[in-house]
Design a protein around this motif. Structure first.
Motif, short mmCIF file in Angstrom:
data_model
loop_
_atom_site.label_atom_id
_atom_site.label_comp_id
_atom_site.label_asym_id
_atom_site.label_seq_id
_atom_site.Cartn_x
_atom_site.Cartn_y
_atom_site.Cartn_z
N ASP A 26 -42.91 -22.04 3.87
CA ASP A 26 -42.17 -21.82 2.63
C ASP A 26 -40.75 -21.39 2.97
O ASP A 26 -40.54 -20.42 3.71
N PRO A 27 -39.73 -22.09 2.45
CA PRO A 27 -38.34 -21.76 2.78
C PRO A 27 -37.96 -20.31 2.48
O PRO A 27 -37.07 -19.76 3.12
N LEU A 28 -38.62 -19.67 1.52
CA LEU A 28 -38.31 -18.26 1.22
C LEU A 28 -38.51 -17.37 2.44
O LEU A 28 -37.81 -16.37 2.61
N VAL A 29 -39.45 -17.73 3.29
CA VAL A 29 -39.73 -16.93 4.49
C VAL A 29 -38.50 -16.88 5.39
O VAL A 29 -38.16 -15.85 5.96
N PHE A 30 -37.80 -18.02 5.50
CA PHE A 30 -36.67 -18.09 6.43
C PHE A 30 -35.46 -17.28 5.98
O PHE A 30 -34.58 -17.01 6.79
N SER A 31 -35.41 -16.89 4.73
CA SER A 31 -34.29 -16.06 4.29
C SER A 31 -34.41 -14.64 4.86
O SER A 31 -33.47 -13.87 4.79
N LYS A 32 -35.56 -14.32 5.45
CA LYS A 32 -35.79 -12.98 6.00
C LYS A 32 -36.08 -13.01 7.51
O LYS A 32 -36.53 -12.02 8.07
N VAL A 33 -35.82 -14.15 8.17
CA VAL A 33 -36.18 -14.29 9.57
C VAL A 33 -34.94 -14.66 10.40
O VAL A 33 -34.10 -15.43 9.96
N ILE A 34 -34.87 -14.10 11.60
CA ILE A 34 -33.83 -14.45 12.55
C ILE A 34 -34.52 -14.88 13.85
O ILE A 34 -35.45 -14.21 14.31
N PHE A 35 -34.08 -15.98 14.42
CA PHE A 35 -34.59 -16.44 15.71
C PHE A 35 -33.48 -16.20 16.73
O PHE A 35 -32.61 -17.05 16.91
N PRO A 36 -33.49 -15.06 17.41
CA PRO A 36 -32.34 -14.65 18.22
C PRO A 36 -32.04 -15.50 19.45
O PRO A 36 -30.93 -15.45 19.96
N VAL A 37 -33.00 -16.27 19.97
CA VAL A 37 -32.73 -17.07 21.16
C VAL A 37 -32.64 -18.55 20.85
O VAL A 37 -32.57 -19.38 21.76
N GLY A 38 -32.63 -18.91 19.58
CA GLY A 38 -32.58 -20.32 19.20
C GLY A 38 -31.36 -21.06 19.68
O GLY A 38 -31.40 -22.27 19.90
N GLY A 39 -30.27 -20.35 19.89
CA GLY A 39 -29.04 -20.98 20.34
C GLY A 39 -28.86 -20.97 21.85
O GLY A 39 -27.79 -21.28 22.36
N MET A 40 -29.93 -20.62 22.56
CA MET A 40 -29.83 -20.49 24.01
C MET A 40 -30.78 -21.46 24.72
O MET A 40 -31.82 -21.82 24.17
N LEU A 41 -30.41 -21.82 25.93
CA LEU A 41 -31.31 -22.58 26.78
C LEU A 41 -32.29 -21.61 27.44
O LEU A 41 -32.00 -20.42 27.60
N LYS A 42 -33.45 -22.14 27.85
CA LYS A 42 -34.43 -21.28 28.51
C LYS A 42 -33.84 -20.61 29.74
O LYS A 42 -34.07 -19.43 29.99
N SER A 43 -33.04 -21.35 30.49
CA SER A 43 -32.43 -20.78 31.70
C SER A 43 -31.52 -19.60 31.36
O SER A 43 -31.43 -18.63 32.14
N GLU A 44 -30.85 -19.64 30.21
CA GLU A 44 -29.99 -18.52 29.80
C GLU A 44 -30.82 -17.29 29.42
O GLU A 44 -30.46 -16.17 29.76
N VAL A 45 -31.93 -17.52 28.73
CA VAL A 45 -32.83 -16.42 28.37
C VAL A 45 -33.40 -15.80 29.64
O VAL A 45 -33.49 -14.57 29.77
#
Length: 163
Positions: A26-45
């Motif tokens: 449900d899109p409403l869920v995403f208004s309250k969620v942050i994915f902090p490593v979504g903009g990173m490569l696995k090697s960067e994490v």
């Protein structure tokens, strides 16, 4: 509540992206969620983990299953806590009885299935929920496991953008 400004964005690391798994949420869920490593490569994490002395975490074997099930439990055992076993019959695509299974709901199309009465693994090509049957083939390259078309029963209105 409005959801027209909510977007699910694919992870930058396309080899680790799981936005497809979240697409029906449900899109409403995403208004309250942050994915902090979504903009990173696995090697960067991993580098951040090294910099923070998280070596024990880096030493862990990568999970390929569903993380909430846990590595010590088999998926069918996890499901059986919510769905009871119901013994059913397995048939070849020629409608020949080939074995016994513990319930059609424990199998997905394409899954390798060990069936009571069979010495080798079989591969699920179809399920019949009404009669609690599964249909199998004995070759993972069998044409019945591949398709040139598919039917969509529910499509999310959530747009998935590139990172």
């Amino acid at each position: 509540a409005r959801t027209d400004g909510v977007r699910l964005i694919r992870g930058r690391d396309v080899t680790k992206d799981q936005s497809y798994f979240l697409a029906l949420t449900d899109p409403l869920v995403f208004s309250k969620v942050i994915f902090p490593v979504g903009g990173m490569l696995k090697s960067e994490v991993q580098q951040i983990a090294r910099d923070e002395n998280l070596d024990p975490i880096l030493a862990l074997k990568e999970s390929m299953g569903l993380c909430f099930v846990g590595k010590r439990r088999k998926f069918h055992r996890f499901l059986s806590q919510y769905i009871p076993y119901k013994v059913g019959n397995a048939f070849s695509i020629k409608n020949e009885h080939v074995g016994i299974h513990m319930g059609y709901q424990f199998y997905t199309i394409g899954q390798r299935a060990r069936l009571q009465g069979q010495h080798k693994g079989m591969y699920v090509v179809a399920k019949d929920a009404v009669n609690n049957r599964i249909y199998v083939v004995d070759d993972y390259n069998h044409a019945s496991l591949f398709s040139k078309r598919f039917r969509v029963e529910y499509a999310s209105k959530l747009k998935i953008d590139k990172f």
